[in-house]
Write a protein that holds these residues in place. Structure first.
Motif, mmCIF file in Angstrom:
data_model
loop_
_atom_site.group_PDB
_atom_site.id
_atom_site.type_symbol
_atom_site.label_atom_id
_atom_site.label_comp_id
_atom_site.label_asym_id
_atom_site.label_seq_id
_atom_site.Cartn_x
_atom_site.Cartn_y
_atom_site.Cartn_z
ATOM 1 N N GLU A 114 0.849 -1.195 0.000
ATOM 2 C CA GLU A 114 0.000 0.000 0.000
ATOM 3 C C GLU A 114 0.882 1.243 0.000
ATOM 4 O OE1 GLU A 114 -4.157 -0.983 2.073
ATOM 5 O OE2 GLU A 114 -2.456 -0.939 3.465
ATOM 6 N N PHE A 116 0.969 5.404 0.087
ATOM 7 C CA PHE A 116 0.187 6.574 0.482
ATOM 8 C C PHE A 116 0.431 7.691 -0.525
ATOM 9 C CE2 PHE A 116 0.567 4.031 4.252
ATOM 10 C CZ PHE A 116 -0.723 4.073 4.760
ATOM 11 N N VAL A 157 -3.492 4.475 -1.227
ATOM 12 C CA VAL A 157 -4.286 4.981 -0.122
ATOM 13 C C VAL A 157 -4.101 6.494 -0.119
ATOM 14 C CG1 VAL A 157 -4.647 4.972 2.378
ATOM 15 C CG2 VAL A 157 -3.903 2.872 1.212
ATOM 16 N N PHE A 170 -3.536 9.092 10.844
ATOM 17 C CA PHE A 170 -4.252 8.333 9.815
ATOM 18 C C PHE A 170 -3.380 7.205 9.277
ATOM 19 C CE2 PHE A 170 -4.861 7.622 5.259
ATOM 20 C CZ PHE A 170 -6.195 7.228 5.222
ATOM 21 N N VAL A 171 -2.144 7.510 8.908
ATOM 22 C CA VAL A 171 -1.249 6.502 8.321
ATOM 23 C C VAL A 171 -0.920 5.414 9.336
ATOM 24 C CG1 VAL A 171 1.091 6.121 7.436
ATOM 25 C CG2 VAL A 171 -0.327 7.974 6.509
ATOM 26 N N ARG A 173 -2.625 4.446 11.974
ATOM 27 C CA ARG A 173 -3.811 3.601 12.188
ATOM 28 C C ARG A 173 -4.021 2.647 11.014
ATOM 29 N NH1 ARG A 173 -5.625 8.447 14.042
ATOM 30 N NH2 ARG A 173 -6.785 8.892 12.118
ATOM 31 N N HIS A 174 -3.858 3.174 9.821
ATOM 32 C CA HIS A 174 -4.046 2.360 8.616
ATOM 33 C C HIS A 174 -3.033 1.204 8.565
ATOM 34 C CE1 HIS A 174 -5.641 1.663 4.610
ATOM 35 N NE2 HIS A 174 -4.421 1.264 4.307
ATOM 36 N N ARG A 177 -3.877 -1.581 11.025
ATOM 37 C CA ARG A 177 -4.976 -2.434 10.543
ATOM 38 C C ARG A 177 -4.505 -3.371 9.440
ATOM 39 N NH1 ARG A 177 -8.245 2.428 11.087
ATOM 40 N NH2 ARG A 177 -7.849 2.836 8.890
ATOM 41 N N ALA A 178 -3.569 -2.891 8.634
ATOM 42 C CA ALA A 178 -3.065 -3.710 7.516
ATOM 43 C C ALA A 178 -2.163 -4.791 8.072
ATOM 44 C CB ALA A 178 -2.309 -2.847 6.513
#
Length: 178
Positions: A114, A116, A157, A170-171, A173-174, A177-178
């Motif tokens: 992913e 960003f 993303v 944001f990053v 947290r993302h 989760r990943a």
């Protein structure tokens, strides 16, 4: 994979965001384009995007390969201010063919799946000594660079247009989760 790329067009807050990640304790790389321009201007060199875009692309490629190798010795995630596929996007933007060795590098030197991306952000876009593009050119750069990452199998993303601190949250947290 702990190599996380942040990319997008010029003037969208990428480098400022990456400095925010560094302030939060994360490793980062330097943006190739800006550093190469500064160095080439300082020495009167020819590897400038407005003088020799192909030579400039080669220097960016070498910078990104070196950054990738250096990051292998780091613990934890390393945030990259652009990556090898950015060179492909730049060459496409300039209407130049992508040489086989650049394509091979984009296929071999991989990052987190992913990526960003910082979208064009007119409210913060500014020119400076290294950033000579117009907002329109910055938007075209965004288009070519994101297309290149998609072509090499990455998922994109989009970074929200928030403060640096909020973008960092944001990053992180993302990625958790990943």
């Amino acid at each position: 994979m702990t190599f996380v790329v942040v990319t997008g067009g010029p003037g969208a807050g990428k480098s400022t965001f990456i400095y925010g990640l560094e302030a939060a304790g994360f490793r980062r790389t330097e943006e190739a384009g800006r550093a190469i321009i500064q160095d080439q201007v300082a020495i009167g060199g020819p590897a400038l995007p407005w003088l020799d875009p192909v030579l400039f692309a080669e220097m960016m490629l070498q910078w990104e390969l070196r950054s990738h190798r250096a990051a292998q010795d780091e613990e934890g995630p390393v945030f990259f201010d652009r990556g090898v596929p950015d060179v492909v996007g730049y060459l496409r933007l300039e209407g130049r063919p992508v040489p086989a060795h650049v394509d091979a590098a984009a296929k071999s030197f991989r990052y987190h799946h992913e990526v960003f991306v910082a979208p064009p952000w007119p409210e913060i876009f500014e020119n400076d000594a290294e950033r000579r593009q117009t907002l329109e050119e910055a938007s075209l750069t965004y288009d070519r660079v994101t297309e290149a990452y998609l072509d090499y199998g990455y998922s994109l993303v989009e970074l929200p247009r928030l403060t640096v601190r909020e973008r960092v949250g944001f990053v992180l947290r993302h990625l958790r989760r990943a």
